[in-house]
Design a protein around this motif. Structure first.
Motif, PDB file in Angstrom:
ATOM      1  N   GLY A  11       0.819  -1.189   0.000  1.00 55.94           N
ATOM      2  CA  GLY A  11       0.000   0.000   0.000  1.00 55.94           C
ATOM      3  C   GLY A  11       0.862   1.252   0.000  1.00 55.94           C
ATOM      4  N   MET A  12       0.221   2.353  -0.092  1.00 57.96           N
ATOM      5  CA  MET A  12       0.919   3.629  -0.088  1.00 57.96           C
ATOM      6  C   MET A  12       1.306   4.010   1.339  1.00 57.96           C
ATOM      7  SD  MET A  12       0.714   4.502  -3.282  1.00 57.96           S
ATOM      8  CE  MET A  12      -0.183   3.887  -4.687  1.00 57.96           C
ATOM      9  N   SER A  13       2.253   4.911   1.448  1.00 50.56           N
ATOM     10  CA  SER A  13       2.653   5.467   2.744  1.00 50.56           C
ATOM     11  C   SER A  13       2.104   6.873   2.873  1.00 50.56           C
ATOM     12  CB  SER A  13       4.181   5.517   2.862  1.00 50.56           C
ATOM     13  OG  SER A  13       4.724   4.235   2.889  1.00 50.56           O
ATOM     14  N   LEU A  14       2.119   7.383   4.088  1.00 52.36           N
ATOM     15  CA  LEU A  14       1.697   8.762   4.338  1.00 52.36           C
ATOM     16  C   LEU A  14       2.902   9.617   4.672  1.00 52.36           C
ATOM     17  CD1 LEU A  14      -1.450   8.417   6.630  1.00 52.36           C
ATOM     18  CD2 LEU A  14      -1.347   8.593   4.139  1.00 52.36           C
ATOM     19  N   LEU A  15       2.972  10.782   4.043  1.00 47.60           N
ATOM     20  CA  LEU A  15       3.945  11.799   4.415  1.00 47.60           C
ATOM     21  C   LEU A  15       3.205  12.783   5.309  1.00 47.60           C
ATOM     22  CD1 LEU A  15       5.678  12.521   0.981  1.00 47.60           C
ATOM     23  CD2 LEU A  15       6.555  11.143   2.868  1.00 47.60           C
ATOM     24  N   CYS A  16       3.586  12.839   6.564  1.00 47.60           N
ATOM     25  CA  CYS A  16       2.943  13.721   7.536  1.00 47.60           C
ATOM     26  C   CYS A  16       3.870  14.884   7.847  1.00 47.60           C
ATOM     27  CB  CYS A  16       2.616  12.954   8.816  1.00 47.60           C
ATOM     28  SG  CYS A  16       1.451  11.595   8.572  1.00 47.60           S
ATOM     29  N   LYS A  17       3.275  16.034   8.191  1.00 42.03           N
ATOM     30  CA  LYS A  17       4.132  17.169   8.499  1.00 42.03           C
ATOM     31  C   LYS A  17       4.577  17.197   9.948  1.00 42.03           C
ATOM     32  CE  LYS A  17       0.322  20.413   8.362  1.00 42.03           C
ATOM     33  NZ  LYS A  17      -0.116  21.635   7.698  1.00 42.03           N
ATOM     34  N   ASP A  18       3.878  16.478  10.834  1.00 44.40           N
ATOM     35  CA  ASP A  18       4.256  16.485  12.242  1.00 44.40           C
ATOM     36  C   ASP A  18       3.645  15.285  12.960  1.00 44.40           C
ATOM     37  OD1 ASP A  18       1.535  17.194  12.684  1.00 44.40           O
ATOM     38  OD2 ASP A  18       2.039  19.321  12.630  1.00 44.40           O
ATOM     39  N   ILE A  19       4.040  15.123  14.215  1.00 48.92           N
ATOM     40  CA  ILE A  19       3.557  14.000  15.031  1.00 48.92           C
ATOM     41  C   ILE A  19       2.037  14.060  15.210  1.00 48.92           C
ATOM     42  CG2 ILE A  19       3.607  13.006  17.363  1.00 48.92           C
ATOM     43  CD1 ILE A  19       6.047  12.196  15.864  1.00 48.92           C
ATOM     44  N   GLN A  20       1.461  15.255  15.268  1.00 52.09           N
ATOM     45  CA  GLN A  20       0.007  15.375  15.424  1.00 52.09           C
ATOM     46  C   GLN A  20      -0.722  14.717  14.258  1.00 52.09           C
ATOM     47  OE1 GLN A  20       2.139  18.051  15.993  1.00 52.09           O
ATOM     48  NE2 GLN A  20       1.983  17.798  18.208  1.00 52.09           N
ATOM     49  N   GLN A  21      -0.226  14.907  13.029  1.00 53.83           N
ATOM     50  CA  GLN A  21      -0.849  14.232  11.891  1.00 53.83           C
ATOM     51  C   GLN A  21      -0.673  12.723  11.992  1.00 53.83           C
ATOM     52  OE1 GLN A  21       0.485  15.824   8.091  1.00 53.83           O
ATOM     53  NE2 GLN A  21      -1.301  17.171   8.000  1.00 53.83           N
ATOM     54  N   VAL A  22       0.486  12.276  12.429  1.00 53.19           N
ATOM     55  CA  VAL A  22       0.714  10.843  12.606  1.00 53.19           C
ATOM     56  C   VAL A  22      -0.317  10.272  13.574  1.00 53.19           C
ATOM     57  CG1 VAL A  22       2.313   9.094  13.522  1.00 53.19           C
ATOM     58  CG2 VAL A  22       3.189  10.948  12.072  1.00 53.19           C
ATOM     59  N   GLN A  23      -0.519  10.948  14.693  1.00 53.77           N
ATOM     60  CA  GLN A  23      -1.442  10.462  15.715  1.00 53.77           C
ATOM     61  C   GLN A  23      -2.885  10.422  15.230  1.00 53.77           C
ATOM     62  OE1 GLN A  23      -0.058  13.225  18.801  1.00 53.77           O
ATOM     63  NE2 GLN A  23       0.506  11.426  20.026  1.00 53.77           N
ATOM     64  N   LYS A  24      -3.240  11.299  14.317  1.00 57.37           N
ATOM     65  CA  LYS A  24      -4.613  11.330  13.814  1.00 57.37           C
ATOM     66  C   LYS A  24      -4.952  10.073  13.008  1.00 57.37           C
ATOM     67  CE  LYS A  24      -7.840  14.118  11.126  1.00 57.37           C
ATOM     68  NZ  LYS A  24      -8.064  15.375  10.418  1.00 57.37           N
ATOM     69  N   TYR A  25      -3.969   9.506  12.310  1.00 59.42           N
ATOM     70  CA  TYR A  25      -4.235   8.390  11.398  1.00 59.42           C
ATOM     71  C   TYR A  25      -3.699   7.050  11.900  1.00 59.42           C
ATOM     72  CZ  TYR A  25      -5.711  12.116   8.405  1.00 59.42           C
ATOM     73  OH  TYR A  25      -6.372  13.210   7.900  1.00 59.42           O
ATOM     74  N   THR A  26      -3.151   7.021  13.123  1.00 61.17           N
ATOM     75  CA  THR A  26      -2.669   5.762  13.691  1.00 61.17           C
ATOM     76  C   THR A  26      -3.310   5.542  15.054  1.00 61.17           C
ATOM     77  OG1 THR A  26      -0.725   6.826  14.685  1.00 61.17           O
ATOM     78  CG2 THR A  26      -0.462   5.891  12.487  1.00 61.17           C
ATOM     79  N   ASP A  27      -3.388   4.270  15.444  1.00 59.64           N
ATOM     80  CA  ASP A  27      -3.915   3.928  16.766  1.00 59.64           C
ATOM     81  C   ASP A  27      -3.039   4.524  17.855  1.00 59.64           C
ATOM     82  OD1 ASP A  27      -6.153   2.521  15.992  1.00 59.64           O
ATOM     83  OD2 ASP A  27      -5.180   0.563  16.086  1.00 59.64           O
ATOM     84  N   GLN A  28      -3.592   4.555  19.049  1.00 64.29           N
ATOM     85  CA  GLN A  28      -2.842   5.045  20.210  1.00 64.29           C
ATOM     86  C   GLN A  28      -1.484   4.354  20.266  1.00 64.29           C
ATOM     87  OE1 GLN A  28      -3.828   7.410  22.451  1.00 64.29           O
ATOM     88  NE2 GLN A  28      -1.852   7.237  23.472  1.00 64.29           N
ATOM     89  N   LEU A  29      -0.426   5.138  20.313  1.00 63.68           N
ATOM     90  CA  LEU A  29       0.920   4.581  20.318  1.00 63.68           C
ATOM     91  C   LEU A  29       1.419   4.385  21.745  1.00 63.68           C
ATOM     92  CD1 LEU A  29       2.493   6.875  17.570  1.00 63.68           C
ATOM     93  CD2 LEU A  29       1.598   4.569  17.283  1.00 63.68           C
TER      94      LEU A  29
END
Length: 183
Positions: free
Chosen positions: A86-104
């Protein structure tokens, strides 16, 4: 839905026309991405096909672009099958990462904070906020469904300027080696 490139000559992105658009500023690239274009841009590791996360046609187009040409030899076709990820996501910051991933877990979060931005892709579990067309890819016979997604926060000034001017992550995939020789 046309195509554009930033800092590289590409003529294989045009959908139904022969047009090609080269842009010379990250602001113009961001404008085109905000208007639904698919493009080729530099990242901190390679050139990548990109579109905005909400651009379903763009994601489908990137899967199609990655298919080897009919004249590809067996080695190229076999190698391409490994690209059915699948494709990957390029995020601009950790906040964007957290929006699209489960609780880390805290340990994972600390590793991300220490390693990013940088040339790393972290495979993380997704949330239901990630559009299905990004994590499901169909070919003629089956559908691949993923519960994980590759996440990157690139360390590239041009790409970061582009991402500062769009409102969501970019979906990306590396430009494969069998692309048009003019790439």
């Amino acid at each position: 839905l046309g195509g554009f490139s930033l800092g590289v000559h590409v003529n294989s992105l045009a959908k139904e026309t022969d047009h090609e658009l080269q842009v010379d500023t990250p602001m113009r690239a961001a404008e085109l991405l905000n208007n639904g274009e698919v493009g080729v841009i530099p990242t901190d590791t390679s050139y990548a096909f990109v579109c905005k996360l909400g651009n379903k046609e763009g994601v489908e187009r990137m899967y199609k672009i990655k298919e080897p040409p009919s004249e590809a030899n067996d080695d190229e076709v076999a190698w391409q099958m490994q690209w059915k990820k699948g494709m990957s996501l390029l995020c601009k910051d950790i906040q964007q990462v957290q929006k699209y991933t489960d609780q880390l877990p805290d340990s994972t979060f600390k590793i991300l904070k220490k390693s990013l931005p940088g040339p790393y892709t972290f495979i993380l579990p997704t949330t239901n906020k990630l559009p299905k067309f990004v994590i499901e890819h169909r070919n003629q016979k089956r559908t691949w469904k993923r519960k994980e997604v590759g996440i990157r926060i690139p360390d590239n000034d041009i790409l970061r300027e582009i991402m500062d001017n769009i409102d969501e992550p970019l979906v990306c995939t590396s430009v494969p080696f069998w692309s048009d020789p003019k790439v």
